[in-house]
Write an enzyme that holds these catalytic residues in place. Structure first.
Site, PDB file in Angstrom:
ATOM      1  N   TRP A   1       0.743  -1.295   0.074  1.00  0.00           N
ATOM      2  CA  TRP A   1       0.006   0.083   0.035  1.00  0.00           C
ATOM      3  C   TRP A   1       1.029   1.118   0.051  1.00  0.00           C
ATOM      4  O   TRP A   1       1.717   1.329   0.802  1.00  0.00           O
ATOM      5  CB  TRP A   1      -0.749   0.034   1.272  1.00  0.00           C
ATOM      6  CG  TRP A   1      -1.718   1.334   1.383  1.00  0.00           C
ATOM      7  CD1 TRP A   1      -2.474   1.866   0.594  1.00  0.00           C
ATOM      8  CD2 TRP A   1      -1.238   2.511   2.281  1.00  0.00           C
ATOM      9  NE1 TRP A   1      -2.909   3.295   0.798  1.00  0.00           N
ATOM     10  CE2 TRP A   1      -2.213   3.618   1.977  1.00  0.00           C
ATOM     11  CE3 TRP A   1      -0.474   2.483   3.363  1.00  0.00           C
ATOM     12  CZ2 TRP A   1      -2.155   4.380   2.535  1.00  0.00           C
ATOM     13  CZ3 TRP A   1      -0.662   3.665   3.905  1.00  0.00           C
ATOM     14  CH2 TRP A   1      -1.448   4.748   3.614  1.00  0.00           C
TER      15      TRP A   1
ATOM     16  N   GLU B   1      -2.879  -2.747  -2.491  1.00  0.00           N
ATOM     17  CA  GLU B   1      -4.203  -2.297  -1.693  1.00  0.00           C
ATOM     18  C   GLU B   1      -4.478  -0.906  -2.360  1.00  0.00           C
ATOM     19  O   GLU B   1      -3.618   0.087  -2.411  1.00  0.00           O
ATOM     20  CB  GLU B   1      -3.931  -2.219  -0.346  1.00  0.00           C
ATOM     21  CG  GLU B   1      -4.993  -1.582   0.507  1.00  0.00           C
ATOM     22  CD  GLU B   1      -4.721  -1.408   1.891  1.00  0.00           C
ATOM     23  OE1 GLU B   1      -3.566  -1.656   2.660  1.00  0.00           O
ATOM     24  OE2 GLU B   1      -5.457  -1.116   2.875  1.00  0.00           O
TER      25      GLU B   1
ATOM     26  N   LYS C   1      -6.955   2.751  -2.756  1.00  0.00           N
ATOM     27  CA  LYS C   1      -7.537   3.838  -1.739  1.00  0.00           C
ATOM     28  C   LYS C   1      -8.086   4.884  -2.614  1.00  0.00           C
ATOM     29  O   LYS C   1      -7.465   5.263  -3.614  1.00  0.00           O
ATOM     30  CB  LYS C   1      -6.463   4.292  -0.865  1.00  0.00           C
ATOM     31  CG  LYS C   1      -7.098   4.999   0.435  1.00  0.00           C
ATOM     32  CD  LYS C   1      -5.985   5.193   1.353  1.00  0.00           C
ATOM     33  CE  LYS C   1      -6.548   6.138   2.738  1.00  0.00           C
ATOM     34  NZ  LYS C   1      -6.040   5.925   3.699  1.00  0.00           N
TER      35      LYS C   1
ATOM     36  N   ASP D   1      -9.657  -2.915   1.241  1.00  0.00           N
ATOM     37  CA  ASP D   1      -9.945  -2.345   2.295  1.00  0.00           C
ATOM     38  C   ASP D   1     -11.348  -1.405   2.595  1.00  0.00           C
ATOM     39  O   ASP D   1     -11.538  -0.622   1.704  1.00  0.00           O
ATOM     40  CB  ASP D   1      -8.919  -1.384   2.875  1.00  0.00           C
ATOM     41  CG  ASP D   1      -8.944  -0.667   4.168  1.00  0.00           C
ATOM     42  OD1 ASP D   1      -9.778  -0.248   4.424  1.00  0.00           O
ATOM     43  OD2 ASP D   1      -7.958  -0.906   5.041  1.00  0.00           O
TER      44      ASP D   1
ATOM     45  N   HIS E   1     -11.660   2.192   2.220  1.00  0.00           N
ATOM     46  CA  HIS E   1     -10.922   2.925   1.021  1.00  0.00           C
ATOM     47  C   HIS E   1     -11.902   3.101  -0.086  1.00  0.00           C
ATOM     48  O   HIS E   1     -11.394   3.269  -1.384  1.00  0.00           O
ATOM     49  CB  HIS E   1      -9.921   2.128   0.548  1.00  0.00           C
ATOM     50  CG  HIS E   1      -8.583   2.227   1.573  1.00  0.00           C
ATOM     51  ND1 HIS E   1      -7.215   1.644   1.386  1.00  0.00           N
ATOM     52  CD2 HIS E   1      -8.461   2.442   2.826  1.00  0.00           C
ATOM     53  CE1 HIS E   1      -6.922   1.992   2.431  1.00  0.00           C
ATOM     54  NE2 HIS E   1      -7.392   2.423   3.457  1.00  0.00           N
TER      55      HIS E   1
ATOM     56  N   HIS F   1      -8.766  -6.002   3.900  1.00  0.00           N
ATOM     57  CA  HIS F   1      -8.587  -5.395   5.183  1.00  0.00           C
ATOM     58  C   HIS F   1      -9.958  -5.121   5.675  1.00  0.00           C
ATOM     59  O   HIS F   1     -10.516  -4.222   5.056  1.00  0.00           O
ATOM     60  CB  HIS F   1      -7.746  -4.066   5.075  1.00  0.00           C
ATOM     61  CG  HIS F   1      -6.233  -4.299   5.004  1.00  0.00           C
ATOM     62  ND1 HIS F   1      -5.315  -3.223   4.786  1.00  0.00           N
ATOM     63  CD2 HIS F   1      -5.676  -5.466   5.221  1.00  0.00           C
ATOM     64  CE1 HIS F   1      -4.233  -3.649   5.085  1.00  0.00           C
ATOM     65  NE2 HIS F   1      -4.273  -5.285   4.896  1.00  0.00           N
TER      66      HIS F   1
ATOM     67  N   ASP G   1     -12.049   7.515   6.279  1.00  0.00           N
ATOM     68  CA  ASP G   1     -11.293   6.131   6.604  1.00  0.00           C
ATOM     69  C   ASP G   1     -10.663   6.121   7.769  1.00  0.00           C
ATOM     70  O   ASP G   1      -9.354   6.435   8.088  1.00  0.00           O
ATOM     71  CB  ASP G   1     -10.169   5.876   5.449  1.00  0.00           C
ATOM     72  CG  ASP G   1      -9.420   4.652   5.608  1.00  0.00           C
ATOM     73  OD1 ASP G   1      -9.840   3.605   6.192  1.00  0.00           O
ATOM     74  OD2 ASP G   1      -8.188   4.762   5.217  1.00  0.00           O
TER      75      ASP G   1
ATOM     76  N   ASP H   1     -10.479   4.292  10.338  1.00  0.00           N
ATOM     77  CA  ASP H   1      -9.996   3.096  11.168  1.00  0.00           C
ATOM     78  C   ASP H   1     -10.243   2.981  12.752  1.00  0.00           C
ATOM     79  O   ASP H   1      -9.486   2.648  13.415  1.00  0.00           O
ATOM     80  CB  ASP H   1      -8.287   3.107  10.863  1.00  0.00           C
ATOM     81  CG  ASP H   1      -7.926   2.757   9.500  1.00  0.00           C
ATOM     82  OD1 ASP H   1      -8.313   1.505   8.873  1.00  0.00           O
ATOM     83  OD2 ASP H   1      -7.491   3.737   8.785  1.00  0.00           O
TER      84      ASP H   1
ATOM     85  N   ASP I   1      -7.494  -4.455  10.067  1.00  0.00           N
ATOM     86  CA  ASP I   1      -6.712  -3.203  10.025  1.00  0.00           C
ATOM     87  C   ASP I   1      -7.453  -1.977  10.449  1.00  0.00           C
ATOM     88  O   ASP I   1      -8.354  -1.125   9.816  1.00  0.00           O
ATOM     89  CB  ASP I   1      -6.617  -2.746   8.179  1.00  0.00           C
ATOM     90  CG  ASP I   1      -5.597  -1.573   8.046  1.00  0.00           C
ATOM     91  OD1 ASP I   1      -5.052  -0.981   9.196  1.00  0.00           O
ATOM     92  OD2 ASP I   1      -5.719  -0.913   7.058  1.00  0.00           O
TER      93      ASP I   1
HETATM   94  C1  RNT Z   1      -3.932   2.637   4.853  1.00  0.00           C
HETATM   95  C2  RNT Z   1      -3.973   1.512   4.647  1.00  0.00           C
HETATM   96  C3  RNT Z   1      -2.940   0.538   4.971  1.00  0.00           C
HETATM   97  C4  RNT Z   1      -2.635   0.776   6.454  1.00  0.00           C
HETATM   98  C5  RNT Z   1      -1.684  -0.077   6.889  1.00  0.00           C
HETATM   99  C6  RNT Z   1      -0.986   0.600   8.355  1.00  0.00           C
HETATM  100  O1  RNT Z   1      -4.911   3.630   4.379  1.00  0.00           O
HETATM  101  O2  RNT Z   1      -5.471   1.020   5.015  1.00  0.00           O
HETATM  102  O3  RNT Z   1      -3.528  -0.759   4.970  1.00  0.00           O
HETATM  103  O4  RNT Z   1      -3.746   1.108   7.440  1.00  0.00           O
HETATM  104  O5  RNT Z   1      -0.670  -0.256   6.188  1.00  0.00           O
HETATM  105 ZN    ZN Z   2      -5.550  -1.222   4.877  1.00  0.00          ZN
END
Ligand code: RNT
Ligand code: ZN
Length: 418
Positions: free
Chosen positions: A183, A224, A226, A257, A260, A284, A292, A294, A323
């Site tokens: 990523w 990955e 985004k 993810d 994203h 993820h 995003d 998290d 994640d």
């Molecule tokens: C970031 C991505 C990625 C990170 C990690 C820490 O937006 O989701 O996967 O969260 O690599």
């Molecule tokens: Zn991620």
């Protein structure tokens, strides 16, 4: 001893053609990769002072891990509270230097991860890996593999290659294929004048990393995508189309993810399409709140829907990983709650009347199809979940949080603020 209430649940689910025993047996074997970075707010050990790359950890709850020993201790504690087959997902920034050594990310080696391999062996878990393309002085104007500066690109290409070697080492040592997820945060805050060239450079850089070769039995590589990062709102080099296109063309694993995408997009809906064109799909699992963000994963509709599609697609075709990173609550509780929440979603998905639902759909009986999808929600799930925790040898709900409070008092609160 199987509880009476579980016996009742087993019969209840059987009415919908669902075998709770098969669901329990299956879930015990499904690997879910636990991200190491919840324990220390994505700080790592290689000297980064602040988190960048468009991601943010907010909050200052006491007790973040400051050293490899502390992070491993917190992981050791947390793993005992998580049912199922766990893996651990490391970032390159968690390399462990020898005394006095200054690690350069373009020169990291397997030896920098020996303590992690030892930890993994002691805990019977396998390892996954991530190159770290953020929180580092060689990230130039928010760009890494797509930078116009060849020196910057080459630095990060070398980093990517080092990571493939480290993952091969993990797989060899632990006897389990390691997923290396790429990523890159590369992007622009302002509307770029050239959207093509950065993506072309990113593709060329990835080509050069992959040209170094890797053993596909030992290592799987995912990419990955985004939609945007904080401070990089106008353009992301590794967009969904870029990453999907590159992954499919180069036989990498696309990684989605669920934080994203635009908020109304559904990763659950994307999964079956990906499965048509890729043998494997990586996920993820996170919880974005308005962006995003998290937040810690909870058993919500988004995650339940993702789990449903993973079960329908065949769990063996997925690399499942978590994640999230929240610094506003106890980090150990965050790890455990999110992990258990995803396991609950997977169990819910395994206990869904898939066969009945499909038959109704194909018969155009949309009424029954709709009705069972609602009815099943009040099935005695808790009884099966308790039985799952019992078979997995972990505490049930209501039993584990007091242990976390005790650990917090005895260990976490004794740490100085990092
Ligand atoms: C970031 C991505 C990625 C990170 C990690 C820490 O937006 O989701 O996967 O969260 O690599
Ligand atoms: Zn991620």
């Amino acid at each position: 001893m199987v509880s009476e209430i579980y016996g009742y649940a087993r019969e209840y689910y059987a009415r919908y053609g669902i075998d709770t025993e098969a669901a329990l047996d299956k879930l015990l074997t499904v690997p879910v990769s636990l991200h190491c970075w919840q324990g220390d707010d994505v700080r790592g050990f290689d000297g980064s002072v602040s988190l960048d790359g468009g991601i943010q950890t907010t909050g200052n709850y006491p007790g973040a891990a400051r050293t490899p020993e502390e992070l491993m201790s917190d992981l050791d504690f947390s793993l005992k509270l998580m049912p199922g087959t766990k893996r651990i997902n490391l970032h390159a920034s968690y390399a462990i230097a020898a005394t006095g050594e200054k690690i350069s990310r373009d020169r990291i080696e397997p030896r920098h991860f020996e303590p992690w391999v030892r930890f993994a062996k002691e805990h019977g878990v396998a390892l996954d890996f991530n190159p770290t393309f953020f929180s580092h002085p060689m990230v130039a104007d928010n760009l890494t593999l797509s930078s116009p500066d060849p020196e910057v690109r080459n630095y990060w290409i070398r980093h990517g290659i080092c990571c493939l070697r480290i993952a091969e080492y993990f797989a060899r040592e632990l006897g389990s294929q390691s997923l290396v997820n790429f990523w890159m945060p590369d992007g622009y805050k302002e509307t770029p004048a050239d959207r093509y060239s950065p993506r072309k450079r990113m593709a060329d850089s990835l080509d050069r990393i992959l040209d170094a070769g890797y053993d596909r039995d030992l290592v799987a590589v995912s990419l990955e995508s985004k939609v945007f990062g904080i401070g990089l709102e106008s353009y992301t080099v590794g967009s969904a189309e870029f990453c999907t296109g590159y992954s499919l063309k180069n036989r990498l694993v696309p990684l989605m993810d669920n934080g994203h995408y635009h908020p109304t997009e559904s990763v659950a809906d994307k999964i079956p399409s990906m499965l048509l064109f890729s043998d494997k799909v990586a996920l993820h699992v996170t919880r974005g709140v308005r962006w995003d963000s998290d937040h810690v994963v909870r058993t919500d509709d988004t995650v339940n829907d993702i789990a449903l599609e993973a079960v329908r697609g065949g769990l063996d075709r997925f690399f499942l990983a978590l994640d999230y990173f929240d610094a506003a609550i106890n980090r150990v509780a965050a790890w455990v709650t999110g992990y258990r929440a995803f396991e609950k979603s997977l169990l819910t998905a395994l206990l869904w009347p898939h066969k009945m639902g499909r038959e109704y759909q194909d018969a155009a009986d949309f009424t029954d199809m709709f009705v069972i999808s609602e009815e099943i929600k009040t099935a005695p799930f808790g009884a099966v979940w308790d039985e799952y925790c019992r078979r997995a040898g972990v505490p049930a709900e209501g039993e584990w949080m007091p242990l976390v409070r005790k650990y917090e008092k005895e260990v976490l609160f004794k740490r100085e603020k990092a």
